[in-house]
Design a protein around this motif. Structure first.
Motif, PDB file in Angstrom:
ATOM      1  N   GLU A  77       0.827  -1.207   0.000  1.00 16.57           N
ATOM      2  CA  GLU A  77       0.000   0.000   0.000  1.00 16.57           C
ATOM      3  C   GLU A  77       0.864   1.260   0.000  1.00 16.57           C
ATOM      4  OE1 GLU A  77      -3.725   2.030   2.465  1.00 16.57           O
ATOM      5  OE2 GLU A  77      -2.673   0.293   3.296  1.00 16.57           O
ATOM      6  N   CYS A  81      -0.912   2.701  -3.914  1.00 15.48           N
ATOM      7  CA  CYS A  81      -1.888   3.254  -2.968  1.00 15.48           C
ATOM      8  C   CYS A  81      -3.250   2.574  -3.023  1.00 15.48           C
ATOM      9  CB  CYS A  81      -2.037   4.759  -3.197  1.00 15.48           C
ATOM     10  SG  CYS A  81      -2.777   5.209  -4.791  1.00 15.48           S
ATOM     11  N   TRP A  82      -3.578   1.928  -4.139  1.00 14.56           N
ATOM     12  CA  TRP A  82      -4.878   1.263  -4.277  1.00 14.56           C
ATOM     13  C   TRP A  82      -4.955  -0.032  -3.478  1.00 14.56           C
ATOM     14  CZ3 TRP A  82      -5.173  -3.723  -6.203  1.00 14.56           C
ATOM     15  CH2 TRP A  82      -4.004  -4.203  -6.824  1.00 14.56           C
ATOM     16  N   THR A  84      -5.239  -1.496  -0.580  1.00 13.09           N
ATOM     17  CA  THR A  84      -5.616  -1.266   0.806  1.00 13.09           C
ATOM     18  C   THR A  84      -5.803  -2.583   1.555  1.00 13.09           C
ATOM     19  OG1 THR A  84      -7.956  -1.262   0.229  1.00 13.09           O
ATOM     20  CG2 THR A  84      -6.796   0.865   0.158  1.00 13.09           C
ATOM     21  N   ARG A 234      -8.306   6.661  -4.246  1.00 21.62           N
ATOM     22  CA  ARG A 234      -7.016   5.999  -4.417  1.00 21.62           C
ATOM     23  C   ARG A 234      -6.836   5.468  -5.833  1.00 21.62           C
ATOM     24  NH1 ARG A 234      -4.208   3.912   0.516  1.00 21.62           N
ATOM     25  NH2 ARG A 234      -5.077   5.055   2.277  1.00 21.62           N
ATOM     26  N   HIS A 238      -3.877   6.500  -8.254  1.00 20.76           N
ATOM     27  CA  HIS A 238      -3.024   5.461  -8.831  1.00 20.76           C
ATOM     28  C   HIS A 238      -2.856   5.666 -10.337  1.00 20.76           C
ATOM     29  CE1 HIS A 238      -1.406   1.530  -9.844  1.00 20.76           C
ATOM     30  NE2 HIS A 238      -2.458   1.274 -10.598  1.00 20.76           N
TER      31      HIS A 238
END
Length: 298
Positions: A77, A81-82, A84, A234, A238
């Protein structure tokens, strides 16, 4: 440079890099500041695509250590960033994907395998949760380097490759593995050696074209915005981040197969193709196109 499958020199390349997550997981976070360059390659003859950089066994071990565990998720993460905790949990508990994979396997088997599959092996099968009642009516075995406990009664774990050589399997399946391995031809030799002349094989990989037009366009993947497992903020972040990156940085999938590429790999390594086709399988994160192949030793 030559194709890893067919040996052709007709290779198209695009320069890219190893993704920040892979660098952090394999070499340590201090290395992320350095760009690890590689090429994404495409064979004009057999249509196989692959990254020029191959991971060593030790590097692969570091990459998949604690796969999809807590520390893995946190590190990924940080750089993707996606990815999660919610996404990680969904992938770890995707019963829909298992049922869909079972459905496709049974469809392919019923059409192409005219024998009672008494003794079956899932090679690289993790917990052994892909078996159905018709696969291994007498004995079901799983071989996987992860050594995780099997998830159901009636499935037995085989502890070493050498032990596999002492069995006679009616059916060997290998799902979602060949896209990860550094040397596909060597891996096919491992599968070849544990089967007999009358063994049927089922192999499944993602059907992926890394050079597809607008592959990383948010509009082309707009259905993700309607999946409750993803954070839209996110996702957008991304895709915006990807625009500033080299084309398709190397991640966990290092090989990409079309039907022609998969057929070439199998036939160049001592197998005869019984059937090969593209299928769709649903999962909690969306619908995926897969390549399914039934083959036998020549």
């Amino acid at each position: 440079m030559k194709c890893m499958i067919c040996g052709s020199s007709k290779i198209r390349t695009v320069q890219t890099k190893i993704s920040d997550f892979l660098v952090a997981k394999i070499f340590g976070e201090n290395e992320v500041k350095n760009t690890h360059v590689t090429n994404l390659c495409h064979c004009e003859e057999c249509t196989f695509s692959f990254y020029e950089r191959r991971l060593t066994d030790e590097e692969s071990d570091r990459l998949y250590e604690g796969y999809r565990g807590t520390e893995y998720q946190k590190l990924r993460e940080k750089y993707d960033c996606w990815y999660t905790e919610k996404i990680n949990d969904a992938m770890n508990n995707d019963s829909m994907a298992i049922k869909e994979q079972q459905r496709v396997i049974e469809k392919m088997v019923k059409k192409n395998v005219p024998i009672d599959i008494r003794i079956a092996l899932d090679y690289g099968g993790n917990k052994g949760d892909t078996f159905t009642e018709m696969l291994g009516t007498e004995e079901k075995y799983v071989y996987d380097i992860s050594e995780v406990p099997v998830c159901r009664g009636g499935v037995k774990r085989i502890g070493s490759y050498q032990e596999l050589l002492g069995y006679h399997f009616d059916f060997i399946m290998c799902n979602m593995t060949l896209e990860h391995v550094s040397y596909p031809k060597d891996f096919m030799k491992l599968l070849y050696d544990i089967g007999s002349e009358d063994t049927y094989y089922y192999i499944e990989v993602p059907s992926e074209d890394p050079f597809a037009k607008d592959k990383f366009s948010l509009m082309k993947n707009v259905e993700l915005l309607f999946n409750p497992n993803y954070s839209n903020v996110r996702l957008i972040k991304h895709y915006l981040h990807l625009k500033g990156q080299p084309y398709m940085p190397m991640s966990e999938h290092v090989n990409f197969y079309t039907p022609k590429a998969m057929k070439t790999l199998v036939e160049h390594n001592g197998f005869d193709v019984v059937d090969i086709r593209e299928n769709y399988e649903k999962g909690v994160l969306g619908k995926n196109k897969v390549l399914s192949i039934i083959c036998k030793k020549i």
